[in-house]
Scaffold this motif. Structure first.
Motif, PDB file in Angstrom:
ATOM      1  N   UNK A  38      25.388  63.921 103.203  1.00  0.00           N
ATOM      2  CA  UNK A  38      25.191  64.521 101.890  1.00  0.00           C
ATOM      3  C   UNK A  38      24.176  65.650 102.039  1.00  0.00           C
ATOM      4  N   UNK A  39      24.391  66.737 101.311  1.00  0.00           N
ATOM      5  CA  UNK A  39      23.400  67.808 101.270  1.00  0.00           C
ATOM      6  C   UNK A  39      22.367  67.442 100.212  1.00  0.00           C
ATOM      7  N   UNK A  40      21.112  67.471 100.614  1.00  0.00           N
ATOM      8  CA  UNK A  40      19.996  67.243  99.697  1.00  0.00           C
ATOM      9  C   UNK A  40      19.265  68.566  99.561  1.00  0.00           C
ATOM     10  N   UNK A  41      19.125  69.018  98.331  1.00  0.00           N
ATOM     11  CA  UNK A  41      18.513  70.321  98.060  1.00  0.00           C
ATOM     12  C   UNK A  41      16.994  70.227  98.157  1.00  0.00           C
ATOM     13  N   UNK A  42      16.540  70.045  99.375  1.00  0.00           N
ATOM     14  CA  UNK A  42      15.106  69.951  99.665  1.00  0.00           C
ATOM     15  C   UNK A  42      14.907  70.261 101.136  1.00  0.00           C
ATOM     16  N   UNK A  43      13.711  70.713 101.492  1.00  0.00           N
ATOM     17  CA  UNK A  43      13.425  70.937 102.913  1.00  0.00           C
ATOM     18  C   UNK A  43      13.499  69.644 103.711  1.00  0.00           C
ATOM     19  N   UNK A  44      13.891  69.753 104.956  1.00  0.00           N
ATOM     20  CA  UNK A  44      13.997  68.584 105.834  1.00  0.00           C
ATOM     21  C   UNK A  44      12.680  67.820 105.901  1.00  0.00           C
ATOM     22  N   UNK A  45      11.562  68.514 105.889  1.00  0.00           N
ATOM     23  CA  UNK A  45      10.259  67.840 105.973  1.00  0.00           C
ATOM     24  C   UNK A  45      10.044  66.898 104.798  1.00  0.00           C
ATOM     25  N   UNK A  46      10.498  67.289 103.603  1.00  0.00           N
ATOM     26  CA  UNK A  46      10.338  66.432 102.427  1.00  0.00           C
ATOM     27  C   UNK A  46      11.195  65.175 102.548  1.00  0.00           C
ATOM     28  N   UNK A  47      12.414  65.340 103.037  1.00  0.00           N
ATOM     29  CA  UNK A  47      13.319  64.202 103.225  1.00  0.00           C
ATOM     30  C   UNK A  47      12.751  63.281 104.304  1.00  0.00           C
ATOM     31  N   UNK A  48      12.332  63.867 105.403  1.00  0.00           N
ATOM     32  CA  UNK A  48      11.844  63.082 106.540  1.00  0.00           C
ATOM     33  C   UNK A  48      10.612  62.266 106.171  1.00  0.00           C
ATOM     34  N   UNK A  49       9.761  62.827 105.324  1.00  0.00           N
ATOM     35  CA  UNK A  49       8.548  62.123 104.899  1.00  0.00           C
ATOM     36  C   UNK A  49       8.908  60.788 104.227  1.00  0.00           C
ATOM     37  N   UNK A  88      18.189  58.580  97.911  1.00  0.00           N
ATOM     38  CA  UNK A  88      17.279  59.430  98.684  1.00  0.00           C
ATOM     39  C   UNK A  88      17.172  60.806  98.037  1.00  0.00           C
ATOM     40  N   UNK A  89      18.300  61.385  97.654  1.00  0.00           N
ATOM     41  CA  UNK A  89      18.314  62.692  96.993  1.00  0.00           C
ATOM     42  C   UNK A  89      17.450  62.648  95.729  1.00  0.00           C
ATOM     43  N   UNK A  90      17.711  61.680  94.880  1.00  0.00           N
ATOM     44  CA  UNK A  90      16.948  61.546  93.632  1.00  0.00           C
ATOM     45  C   UNK A  90      15.464  61.336  93.916  1.00  0.00           C
ATOM     46  N   UNK A  91      15.151  60.506  94.901  1.00  0.00           N
ATOM     47  CA  UNK A  91      13.766  60.182  95.233  1.00  0.00           C
ATOM     48  C   UNK A  91      13.015  61.416  95.714  1.00  0.00           C
ATOM     49  N   UNK A  92      13.647  62.206  96.574  1.00  0.00           N
ATOM     50  CA  UNK A  92      13.009  63.423  97.091  1.00  0.00           C
ATOM     51  C   UNK A  92      12.814  64.436  95.957  1.00  0.00           C
ATOM     52  N   UNK A  93      13.839  64.608  95.116  1.00  0.00           N
ATOM     53  CA  UNK A  93      13.724  65.571  94.008  1.00  0.00           C
ATOM     54  C   UNK A  93      12.620  65.191  93.028  1.00  0.00           C
ATOM     55  N   UNK A  94      12.335  63.895  92.916  1.00  0.00           N
ATOM     56  CA  UNK A  94      11.261  63.441  92.015  1.00  0.00           C
ATOM     57  C   UNK A  94       9.891  63.542  92.656  1.00  0.00           C
ATOM     58  N   UNK A  95       9.836  63.983  93.913  1.00  0.00           N
ATOM     59  CA  UNK A  95       8.546  64.232  94.550  1.00  0.00           C
ATOM     60  C   UNK A  95       7.917  63.048  95.268  1.00  0.00           C
ATOM     61  N   UNK A  96       8.721  62.055  95.619  1.00  0.00           N
ATOM     62  CA  UNK A  96       8.188  60.898  96.352  1.00  0.00           C
ATOM     63  C   UNK A  96       8.269  61.165  97.842  1.00  0.00           C
ATOM     64  N   UNK A  97       7.314  60.758  98.622  1.00  0.00           N
ATOM     65  CA  UNK A  97       6.040  60.173  98.189  1.00  0.00           C
ATOM     66  C   UNK A  97       5.069  61.262  97.793  1.00  0.00           C
ATOM     67  N   UNK A  98       4.291  60.974  96.816  1.00  0.00           N
ATOM     68  CA  UNK A  98       3.295  61.947  96.358  1.00  0.00           C
ATOM     69  C   UNK A  98       2.113  61.938  97.347  1.00  0.00           C
TER      70      UNK A  98
END
Length: 168
Positions: free
Chosen positions: A17-28, A157-167
């Motif tokens: 799935x494409x997640x509209x976020x930088x890889x670093x945000x997803x990887x975190x 994961x997509x929803x979680x990253x878009x919501x800014x987790x982990x802060x």
């Protein structure tokens, strides 16, 4: 190492799935034990103990509840250790599950990340049981998690990253 499972059935699932976020945000999220709990679509992962992982060989404990799948509810609540197998910052993370069962099962979960255009990341979730111990192969219980569950976890994961987790 056990011999590979001899079967006409597939022994690996992958979905992307494409997640509209930088890889670093997803990887975190994928490095954070609580991130694993936050994105789990199966309902089995109840909580986790440990620090975010930074290298192959790192580990953390996940507190599980098998009743969520309703396949072996007699297992109830139990702990497993997630042991990081592959770690390539912002590109690849995979892990083995070490539990109380003997022999150890030998299945592997993970994610590959490929940065794409316009700040998005192609995220591939995989589940591989090709090297499970022959005793477990004979049990005929694999895959434990379906392709649909992997796909659902990517959605979470997509929803979680878009919501800014982990802060921070």
């Amino acid at each position: 190492m056990p011999d590979a499972v001899a079967s006409d059935q597939p022994t690996r699932l992958e979905t992307s799935r494409v997640i509209e976020a930088p890889a670093a945000d997803v990887f975190r999220v994928l490095c954070d034990p609580q991130g694993h709990v936050a994105i789990d679509s199966s309902g089995m992962l109840q909580d986790a103990t440990g620090d975010p992982v930074t290298a192959a060989g790192d580990s953390f404990v996940v507190h599980m509840d098998r009743e969520s799948l309703n396949d072996y509810p007699e297992l109830g609540k139990y702990d497993v250790t997630v042991s990081i197998r592959d770690f390539d910052q912002d590109r690849l993370i995979s892990w083995d599950i070490l539990g109380r069962v003997r022999p150890q099962i030998g299945h592997v979960y993970g994610y590959r990340l490929e940065p794409g255009a316009e700040g998005g990341t192609l995220v591939t979730s995989f589940y591989d049981w090709s090297d499970i111990h022959p005793d477990w192969a004979a049990a005929g219980i694999f895959p434990v998690i379906s392709e649909n569950a992997l796909r659902a976890t990517l959605g979470i994961l997509d929803r979680t990253v878009r919501r800014g987790y982990p802060r921070p």
